[in-house]
Design a protein around this motif. Structure first.
Motif, short mmCIF file in Angstrom:
data_model
loop_
_atom_site.label_atom_id
_atom_site.label_comp_id
_atom_site.label_asym_id
_atom_site.label_seq_id
_atom_site.Cartn_x
_atom_site.Cartn_y
_atom_site.Cartn_z
N LYS A 58 11.02 -9.81 -15.09
CA LYS A 58 9.95 -9.98 -13.89
C LYS A 58 10.44 -10.49 -12.52
O LYS A 58 11.21 -11.49 -12.62
CB LYS A 58 8.96 -11.00 -14.40
CG LYS A 58 8.40 -10.59 -15.61
CD LYS A 58 7.19 -11.39 -16.26
CE LYS A 58 6.58 -11.10 -17.39
NZ LYS A 58 5.36 -11.55 -17.82
N PHE A 98 6.55 -7.62 -8.76
CA PHE A 98 5.45 -8.16 -8.04
C PHE A 98 5.84 -8.12 -6.57
O PHE A 98 6.48 -8.80 -5.83
CB PHE A 98 5.09 -9.55 -8.54
CG PHE A 98 4.53 -9.64 -9.95
CD1 PHE A 98 3.29 -9.41 -10.35
CD2 PHE A 98 5.88 -9.84 -11.05
CE1 PHE A 98 3.09 -9.25 -11.70
CE2 PHE A 98 5.35 -9.74 -12.37
CZ PHE A 98 3.92 -9.64 -12.74
N PHE A 103 -2.58 -11.43 2.67
CA PHE A 103 -3.66 -10.20 2.53
C PHE A 103 -4.04 -9.29 3.42
O PHE A 103 -4.48 -8.37 3.24
CB PHE A 103 -5.04 -11.33 2.64
CG PHE A 103 -5.07 -12.38 1.35
CD1 PHE A 103 -5.14 -12.16 0.22
CD2 PHE A 103 -4.98 -13.77 2.17
CE1 PHE A 103 -5.03 -13.19 -0.86
CE2 PHE A 103 -4.90 -14.77 1.20
CZ PHE A 103 -4.82 -14.46 -0.41
N ASN A 130 3.58 -4.22 -9.39
CA ASN A 130 2.32 -4.72 -8.95
C ASN A 130 2.29 -5.32 -7.55
O ASN A 130 3.30 -5.41 -7.05
CB ASN A 130 2.10 -5.81 -9.92
CG ASN A 130 1.88 -5.60 -11.49
OD1 ASN A 130 1.08 -5.20 -11.82
ND2 ASN A 130 3.18 -5.29 -12.03
N ALA A 131 0.95 -5.60 -6.96
CA ALA A 131 1.03 -6.29 -5.68
C ALA A 131 0.47 -7.78 -5.93
O ALA A 131 -0.62 -7.74 -6.87
CB ALA A 131 0.26 -5.69 -4.64
N THR A 132 0.77 -8.57 -5.35
CA THR A 132 0.33 -9.98 -5.47
C THR A 132 0.18 -10.53 -4.04
O THR A 132 0.95 -11.25 -3.56
CB THR A 132 1.38 -10.96 -6.42
OG1 THR A 132 2.01 -10.23 -7.40
CG2 THR A 132 0.93 -12.32 -6.66
N PRO A 133 -0.91 -10.09 -3.71
CA PRO A 133 -1.49 -10.62 -2.05
C PRO A 133 -1.71 -12.16 -2.10
O PRO A 133 -2.44 -12.84 -3.06
CB PRO A 133 -2.54 -9.98 -1.53
CG PRO A 133 -3.50 -9.50 -2.82
CD PRO A 133 -2.25 -9.55 -4.06
N THR A 139 0.81 -21.33 -5.01
CA THR A 139 1.09 -20.71 -6.24
C THR A 139 0.63 -19.26 -6.16
O THR A 139 -0.35 -19.07 -5.81
CB THR A 139 0.29 -21.51 -7.15
OG1 THR A 139 0.30 -22.93 -7.54
CG2 THR A 139 0.31 -20.91 -8.81
N LEU A 140 1.46 -18.20 -6.69
CA LEU A 140 1.13 -17.12 -6.68
C LEU A 140 1.26 -16.29 -8.22
O LEU A 140 0.65 -15.50 -8.63
CB LEU A 140 2.18 -16.05 -6.03
CG LEU A 140 2.09 -16.24 -4.49
CD1 LEU A 140 3.40 -15.99 -3.84
CD2 LEU A 140 0.95 -15.58 -4.10
N PHE A 141 2.19 -17.15 -9.15
CA PHE A 141 2.47 -16.56 -10.46
C PHE A 141 2.01 -17.98 -11.64
O PHE A 141 2.15 -19.14 -11.20
CB PHE A 141 3.61 -16.18 -10.69
CG PHE A 141 4.15 -14.94 -9.61
CD1 PHE A 141 3.48 -13.72 -9.82
CD2 PHE A 141 4.37 -15.42 -8.45
CE1 PHE A 141 3.76 -12.55 -8.73
CE2 PHE A 141 4.90 -14.38 -7.67
CZ PHE A 141 4.59 -13.08 -7.64
N PRO A 142 1.97 -17.51 -12.62
CA PRO A 142 1.77 -18.56 -13.85
C PRO A 142 3.05 -19.45 -13.86
O PRO A 142 4.13 -18.75 -13.54
CB PRO A 142 1.33 -17.78 -15.17
CG PRO A 142 0.93 -16.36 -14.59
CD PRO A 142 1.60 -16.12 -13.25
N ALA A 143 3.08 -20.39 -14.25
CA ALA A 143 4.09 -21.18 -14.71
C ALA A 143 5.29 -20.79 -15.64
O ALA A 143 4.93 -19.74 -16.55
CB ALA A 143 3.75 -22.60 -15.20
#
Lengths: 365, 365
Positions: A58, A98, A103, A130-133, A139-143
């Motif tokens: 990832k 990602f 935004f 994927n996109a992660t705006p 925080t953008l992702f899980p731990a």
């Protein structure tokens, strides 16, 4: 100059679409810079990969922007891991990418180019994009979920315009035609950068798997009176327009470009303070002229003359800075502003060199 | 009518942006339908959640489209899990959402509404929203990575126009003004649907965690000669335009709408064939009139008269079908086409009812 109470998150984005002024069509400078630091990227990816050997790898690109470079990073990383997998005689992992940006970024353009991109991949490659705006100053992702972070040409953007601490930003060139970096980046900007960069490092620390890696490049500054920064030069062009009553003085006084170009030393200091999170594999700076060439290529033959070179630089910088200037001053004066900017570029051409800071980190397990 | 060799993946998307004709502004019918099946969604989410109690709950919405419904699903699921967590006295998980649609979908609009959306969430909610562009008739996520899939109003779209097996699609109404469903959905379409739906189920089976759940709703058809389908009615309108030489007959002959509306029985049969993958918790159908009302609301007072109701329906269907018609016939005839369509809607109004198929599945561990 006082603070504009607008978080970067709401206005900042590269010029979208595929038109003449779009970032997509004016990002060759960023591409050149990426190519130059690719050996360091390879080193970082391989260190993480050989340590962890994930079956699903990832990777997140923070501040991916839009345009061809976004997917170039994806294929670069796939190629690096492919080659290493062959060498180690292990199966290539499934890749989950990602792409992150604010935004307002034009993700649609990147998505439309994905079918073609997927066709170029080797048949046995599984690559899920994927996109992660959202802002990477949070925080953008899980731990413990990401193996590798990449961020290129983004961390010199602040999360917000800082509260100026009674400071005055001196606009304009001095007697010698110099634009002092210190007058553009007062202490409150340095403080904001430090706060943002620490927030960035702590967020990524949470999100990385143990022994996860990170490759960061962003613009820094030289701590000399000779150094000219992009925000400095745009403010000089704007100031000229104030002198000629094309912009109200008060209007310019409230304009702020939410960037800070740190020195290598400042970054080294911050990394030392956050030393329990990451081991620093690399921290260096590469000279990068505004047209994207390294200094030994200065005689490169892309441009007929200085005017052509200045036009190239202006198109490039415009695709990055126009959205933020337009949001504040309106579309009407953009052509005039960037014409003046181009003339300033010609005037200062040999001085227009930034240090590109390159950092490679590993999460301490 | 012969096959148009264009995969759905390249042309299908709802009308983007926020304008009058956009899907975002014409999706209230879908919203009404979502509200009606919400109890079944609740049941499905709770079954998965109580069995697995994940600390990071990963949910994907397949065919999310654009507009307000996209984020309505996100907040619905958060609310359901919040409430159940309170009841069970366990901590609410971190939510990671993946919004999926085809590459041409307008994700930018959804992203721009995220800052506002995030502000509406409860303070202690961590919700991380991603986009995953691509066709859901294939792999979108790593194996064993998703807890819950949702898909609404999407699975009646085929992956591609099927190769017609020497069949002829009969366009036009018969003596009684009926548009036979069978003439719109020949056996090759049924075959394609079966192949696509199986591919969909197998892909999701791979991607779901053990005991992961899935909530699907999509348009079906009644197997009677009375039943009129949306693709059927648009073909009738197009056929009228052929009669008046506004469209060339040959042009229409090569036009295909890549949808199939299955009967409840057909779906039951496919699920039985794939019985080793999923246990079927629910399989039912809900009557849904084209204006989104359930039949007992038929007297609802949203519309002054039949014309207003037909206009509402036309705007709604146009936002869904215009992109695919425009890509084939060009923008020029769209207004004319949908004016005729509206008149057909008025003509057949009481018959315009679809069965909405509702399916709830759990992955067999």
């Amino acid at each position: 100059m006082t603070a504009m109470a607008m978080p970067t998150v709401q206005v900042l984005h590269m010029s979208g679409g595929l038109g003449e002024k779009s970032f997509a069509n004016n990002s060759s400078t960023a591409k050149k810079a990426m190519m130059r630091v690719k050996p360091i990227l390879e080193e970082g990816v391989n260190k993480m990969y050989c340590t962890n050997l994930p079956t699903i790898m990832k990777v997140a690109d923070l501040g991916c922007s839009c345009g061809p470079n976004t997917l170039l990073l994806v294929s670069n990383i796939i190629d690096i891991v492919h080659e290493t997998s062959l060498r180690l005689n292990v199966e290539t992992p499934t890749f989950q990418f990602f792409l992150n940006d604010l935004f307002g970024n034009d993700f649609n353009s990147t998505f439309k180019s994905l079918p073609e991109f997927y066709r170029t991949l080797k048949q046995d490659t599984t690559c899920l994009i994927n996109a992660t705006p959202g802002t990477f100053y949070g925080t953008l992702f899980p731990a413990n979920s990401i193996h590798f972070f990449h961020s290129s040409f983004s961390l010199h953007w602040l999360s917000q315009v800082p509260n100026l601490l009674g400071e005055e930003v001196k606009i304009g060139d001095d007697d010698k035609g110099n634009v002092h970096a210190t007058s553009i980046f007062p202490p409150s900007y340095a403080k904001q950068f430090k706060q943002d960069f620490k927030q960035f490092l702590r967020s990524r620390y949470m999100e990385l798997v143990p022994e996860g890696g990170m490759h960061l490049t962003f613009l820094g500054r030289y701590d000399t009176s000779e150094y000219i920064s992009m925000p400095g030069l745009i403010l000089v062009a704007l100031n000229d327009m104030v002198s000629e009553n094309l912009i109200e003085e008060e209007k310019l006084e409230h304009f702020n470009v939410p960037t800070y170009f740190a020195t290598l030393e400042e970054v080294r200091e911050i990394l030392k303070e956050e030393g329990s999170f990451f081991s620093v594999e690399r921290l260096e700076s590469v000279k990068l002229s505004w047209d994207g060439s390294s200094l030994d290529e200065e005689g490169d033959k892309r441009f007929k003359d200085e005017n052509e070179r200045a036009e190239f630089i202006t198109r490039n910088k415009r695709s990055v800075f126009e959205p933020i200037c337009k949001a504040y001053f309106g579309e009407g004066i953009m052509d005039e502003l960037f014409l003046r900017f181009k003339n300033k570029v010609i005037q200062f051409l040999p001085k227009l060199v930034d240090p590109l800071l390159v950092i490679s980190l590993t999460k301490i397990a």
